[in-house]
Design an enzyme around this catalytic site. Structure first.
Site, PDB file in Angstrom:
ATOM      1  N   TYR A  27      25.562  30.182  29.677  1.00  0.00           N
ATOM      2  CA  TYR A  27      25.411  30.344  31.125  1.00  0.00           C
ATOM      3  C   TYR A  27      24.228  31.259  31.443  1.00  0.00           C
ATOM      4  O   TYR A  27      23.517  31.052  32.423  1.00  0.00           O
ATOM      5  CB  TYR A  27      26.716  30.903  31.702  1.00  0.00           C
ATOM      6  CG  TYR A  27      26.672  31.261  33.164  1.00  0.00           C
ATOM      7  CD1 TYR A  27      26.714  30.271  34.147  1.00  0.00           C
ATOM      8  CD2 TYR A  27      26.614  32.592  33.576  1.00  0.00           C
ATOM      9  CE1 TYR A  27      26.683  30.597  35.495  1.00  0.00           C
ATOM     10  CE2 TYR A  27      26.585  32.928  34.921  1.00  0.00           C
ATOM     11  CZ  TYR A  27      26.621  31.927  35.870  1.00  0.00           C
ATOM     12  OH  TYR A  27      26.589  32.259  37.203  1.00  0.00           O
ATOM     13  N   VAL A  96      34.690  33.860  33.252  1.00  0.00           N
ATOM     14  CA  VAL A  96      35.747  32.885  33.525  1.00  0.00           C
ATOM     15  C   VAL A  96      35.072  31.517  33.506  1.00  0.00           C
ATOM     16  O   VAL A  96      34.014  31.326  34.129  1.00  0.00           O
ATOM     17  CB  VAL A  96      36.427  33.140  34.894  1.00  0.00           C
ATOM     18  CG1 VAL A  96      37.452  32.047  35.193  1.00  0.00           C
ATOM     19  CG2 VAL A  96      37.090  34.520  34.918  1.00  0.00           C
ATOM     20  N   SER A 107      39.227  37.992  39.895  1.00  0.00           N
ATOM     21  CA  SER A 107      39.709  39.126  40.697  1.00  0.00           C
ATOM     22  C   SER A 107      40.858  39.837  40.005  1.00  0.00           C
ATOM     23  O   SER A 107      40.939  41.071  40.018  1.00  0.00           O
ATOM     24  CB  SER A 107      40.161  38.642  42.077  1.00  0.00           C
ATOM     25  OG  SER A 107      39.065  38.131  42.794  1.00  0.00           O
ATOM     26  N   TYR A 140      30.785  41.270  42.551  1.00  0.00           N
ATOM     27  CA  TYR A 140      30.964  42.709  42.338  1.00  0.00           C
ATOM     28  C   TYR A 140      30.734  43.507  43.622  1.00  0.00           C
ATOM     29  O   TYR A 140      31.479  44.443  43.916  1.00  0.00           O
ATOM     30  CB  TYR A 140      30.022  43.214  41.242  1.00  0.00           C
ATOM     31  CG  TYR A 140      30.358  42.696  39.869  1.00  0.00           C
ATOM     32  CD1 TYR A 140      31.603  42.926  39.295  1.00  0.00           C
ATOM     33  CD2 TYR A 140      29.419  41.983  39.133  1.00  0.00           C
ATOM     34  CE1 TYR A 140      31.906  42.457  38.031  1.00  0.00           C
ATOM     35  CE2 TYR A 140      29.714  41.513  37.861  1.00  0.00           C
ATOM     36  CZ  TYR A 140      30.958  41.751  37.317  1.00  0.00           C
ATOM     37  OH  TYR A 140      31.253  41.287  36.063  1.00  0.00           O
ATOM     38  N   ARG A 143      33.487  43.875  45.970  1.00  0.00           N
ATOM     39  CA  ARG A 143      34.532  44.775  45.487  1.00  0.00           C
ATOM     40  C   ARG A 143      34.047  46.228  45.401  1.00  0.00           C
ATOM     41  O   ARG A 143      34.662  47.049  44.742  1.00  0.00           O
ATOM     42  CB  ARG A 143      35.038  44.266  44.142  1.00  0.00           C
ATOM     43  CG  ARG A 143      35.885  43.013  44.335  1.00  0.00           C
ATOM     44  CD  ARG A 143      35.894  42.112  43.116  1.00  0.00           C
ATOM     45  NE  ARG A 143      36.694  40.927  43.389  1.00  0.00           N
ATOM     46  CZ  ARG A 143      36.225  39.829  43.993  1.00  0.00           C
ATOM     47  NH1 ARG A 143      34.979  39.755  44.392  1.00  0.00           N
ATOM     48  NH2 ARG A 143      37.024  38.800  44.206  1.00  0.00           N
TER      49      ARG A 143
END
Length: 171
Positions: A27, A96, A107, A140, A143
């Site tokens: 990725y 993930v 989360s 991020y 949060r």
């Protein structure tokens, strides 16, 4: 997805952890840089003095990957120390699988990491994010994460093994 479990990794999870490390590296367009083996993960994370800790996200049988895997995410972390603010949880890798994003797995992993950090009396959690990885940066920031590169001007450096050997041999 109704059910998934976030749990501490066990030695039996090493093959899945390595698979996810390779998927994350792909990725990030860096898959050729993964040199780690399953044996390395086993010895380094599940020996007498573990160098890392790991959480895994596991889905039930009805939600297995097309290849039959139940482990669909992981977070690898360790503890370090900052002489100004004390204990830190350093999040080394967090991933993930794309088909399992948007269900709250990431989360929940971050929530568990936050609980670990608070239980261990850490002052903060640190991690790196590639500049191009806007989805992760936004994840991020939503949060409460701050970008230390732009806010405080810190730069990350490394010294490769070749130079470590050279310095170690100097008299």
């Amino acid at each position: 997805m109704a059910k998934f479990v976030i749990r501490p990794a066990t030695a039996a999870d090493c093959s899945d952890i390595l698979r996810l490390i390779k998927e994350l590296a792909k990725y990030e367009y860096m898959e050729e840089q993964v040199m780690l083996t399953e044996k390395d993960l086993l010895e380094d994370g599940f020996g007498e003095h573990p160098f890392y800790h790991c959480l895994v996200a596991e889905v039930p049988k009805e939600h297995l990957t097309p290849e039959g895997h139940s482990i669909v995410g992981f977070a690898m972390y360790y503890f370090t120390y900052d002489p100004w603010i004390g204990k830190l949880l350093y999040l080394e890798d967090f991933f993930v699988m794309s088909d399992y994003r948007g269900f709250g797995i990431g989360s929940e992993i971050l929530k568990k990491l936050s609980q670990v950090a608070m239980k261990c009396r850490c002052s903060s959690m640190h991690f790196l994010v590639a500049e191009w990885n806007e989805p992760s940066i936004n994840f991020y920031k939503r949060r409460g994460a701050s970008d230390l590169s732009s806010e405080e001007g810190w730069r990350l450096f490394k010294i490769d093994k070749e130079y470590l050997l050279k310095m170690a041999a100097e008299e």
